[in-house]
Scaffold this active site. Structure first.
Site, PDB file in Angstrom:
ATOM      1  N   TYR A  26       0.789  -1.232   0.000  1.00  0.00           N
ATOM      2  CA  TYR A  26       0.000   0.000   0.000  1.00  0.00           C
ATOM      3  C   TYR A  26       0.824   1.286   0.000  1.00  0.00           C
ATOM      4  CZ  TYR A  26      -3.468  -3.483   1.214  1.00  0.00           C
ATOM      5  OH  TYR A  26      -4.266  -4.597   1.216  1.00  0.00           O
ATOM      6  N   ASN A  77     -12.363   3.781  -3.006  1.00  0.00           N
ATOM      7  CA  ASN A  77     -11.515   2.629  -2.737  1.00  0.00           C
ATOM      8  C   ASN A  77     -12.270   1.824  -1.682  1.00  0.00           C
ATOM      9  OD1 ASN A  77      -9.694   0.733  -1.870  1.00  0.00           O
ATOM     10  ND2 ASN A  77      -7.938   2.101  -1.908  1.00  0.00           N
ATOM     11  N   HIS A  83     -14.595  -7.128  -2.432  1.00  0.00           N
ATOM     12  CA  HIS A  83     -14.742  -8.557  -2.694  1.00  0.00           C
ATOM     13  C   HIS A  83     -15.933  -9.188  -1.975  1.00  0.00           C
ATOM     14  CE1 HIS A  83     -10.685  -7.477  -3.723  1.00  0.00           C
ATOM     15  NE2 HIS A  83     -10.432  -7.226  -2.455  1.00  0.00           N
ATOM     16  N   ASP A  90     -25.203  -2.169  -4.327  1.00  0.00           N
ATOM     17  CA  ASP A  90     -26.592  -1.721  -4.424  1.00  0.00           C
ATOM     18  C   ASP A  90     -26.734  -0.246  -4.052  1.00  0.00           C
ATOM     19  OD1 ASP A  90     -27.327  -4.238  -5.278  1.00  0.00           O
ATOM     20  OD2 ASP A  90     -28.203  -4.845  -3.355  1.00  0.00           O
ATOM     21  N   HIS A 103      -7.813   1.088  -6.404  1.00  0.00           N
ATOM     22  CA  HIS A 103      -7.092   0.228  -5.461  1.00  0.00           C
ATOM     23  C   HIS A 103      -5.620   0.582  -5.521  1.00  0.00           C
ATOM     24  CE1 HIS A 103     -10.591  -2.274  -4.801  1.00  0.00           C
ATOM     25  NE2 HIS A 103     -10.793  -2.209  -6.104  1.00  0.00           N
ATOM     26  N   LEU A 104      -5.000   0.723  -4.367  1.00  0.00           N
ATOM     27  CA  LEU A 104      -3.576   1.041  -4.316  1.00  0.00           C
ATOM     28  C   LEU A 104      -2.738  -0.100  -4.879  1.00  0.00           C
ATOM     29  CD1 LEU A 104      -3.709   2.552  -0.758  1.00  0.00           C
ATOM     30  CD2 LEU A 104      -3.079   3.819  -2.814  1.00  0.00           C
ATOM     31  N   SER A 105      -3.081  -1.314  -4.503  1.00  0.00           N
ATOM     32  CA  SER A 105      -2.334  -2.483  -4.975  1.00  0.00           C
ATOM     33  C   SER A 105      -3.049  -3.086  -6.182  1.00  0.00           C
ATOM     34  CB  SER A 105      -2.207  -3.529  -3.861  1.00  0.00           C
ATOM     35  OG  SER A 105      -3.470  -4.080  -3.541  1.00  0.00           O
ATOM     36  N   ARG A 114      -9.071 -11.936  -3.764  1.00  0.00           N
ATOM     37  CA  ARG A 114      -9.093 -10.492  -4.036  1.00  0.00           C
ATOM     38  C   ARG A 114      -9.325 -10.173  -5.516  1.00  0.00           C
ATOM     39  NH1 ARG A 114      -7.192  -7.822   0.592  1.00  0.00           N
ATOM     40  NH2 ARG A 114      -5.808  -9.100   1.882  1.00  0.00           N
TER      41      ARG A 114
END
Length: 150
Positions: A26, A77, A83, A90, A103-105, A114
């Site tokens: 991260y 994020n 997941h 919704d 997403h950072l990664s 993931r």
């Protein structure tokens, strides 16, 4: 005089621990560092940016609902809720606010659980694996998107 477009930056669980938590995945920047940089960029693009982080799915959903007719674009994020959360999906569908998932990664280079996102197929776009710079790209996209629909 026209008002500035309003962007909501939403960050999910454990992102308050950025800079301390798993820096190999991260990075070393804190969430406050990222938010400060995003505020600077928002001003440059004449956007009004509000930031919100919660470790609770309920609080994230409430914030999305509160954004109805008030926010023009969301950068989210969802962290681990990516997941698992049909409820977050919704909520985003219920307000019909365009959004980019960040997403950072690179979630596709990590554990198999993931790899799936409940949000990606309803997002305007997905940015992952580019670290904090992914947020900046999302803001640039939001700015361009909102100029097109003006």
């Amino acid at each position: 005089m026209s008002r500035y477009a309003k962007i909501l930056l939403l960050n999910g669980p454990n992102l308050n621990m950025l800079g301390k938590r798993e820096p190999t995945h991260y990075g070393n920047l804190s969430l406050e560092d990222i938010e400060q940089r995003m505020q600077e960029l928002a001003q440059q693009h004449q956007l009004e940016l509000s930031c919100f982080q919660a470790n609770s799915e309920e609080k994230l959903i409430d914030k999305i609902h509160q954004s109805f007719h008030l926010i023009d674009f969301i950068i989210i994020n969802p962290a681990a809720y990516t997941h698992t959360s049909v409820a977050l999906r919704d909520a985003l569908l219920s307000v019909s606010i365009p959004f980019v998932e960040v997403h950072l990664s690179n979630i596709h280079r990590r554990e198999p659980f993931r790899h799936h996102s409940y949000l990606s197929d309803i997002a305007e776009g997905v940015i992952c694996g580019l670290g904090a710079q992914g947020y900046e790209f999302a803001l640039q996209y939001a700015s361009n998107y909102l100029k097109k629909i003006k």
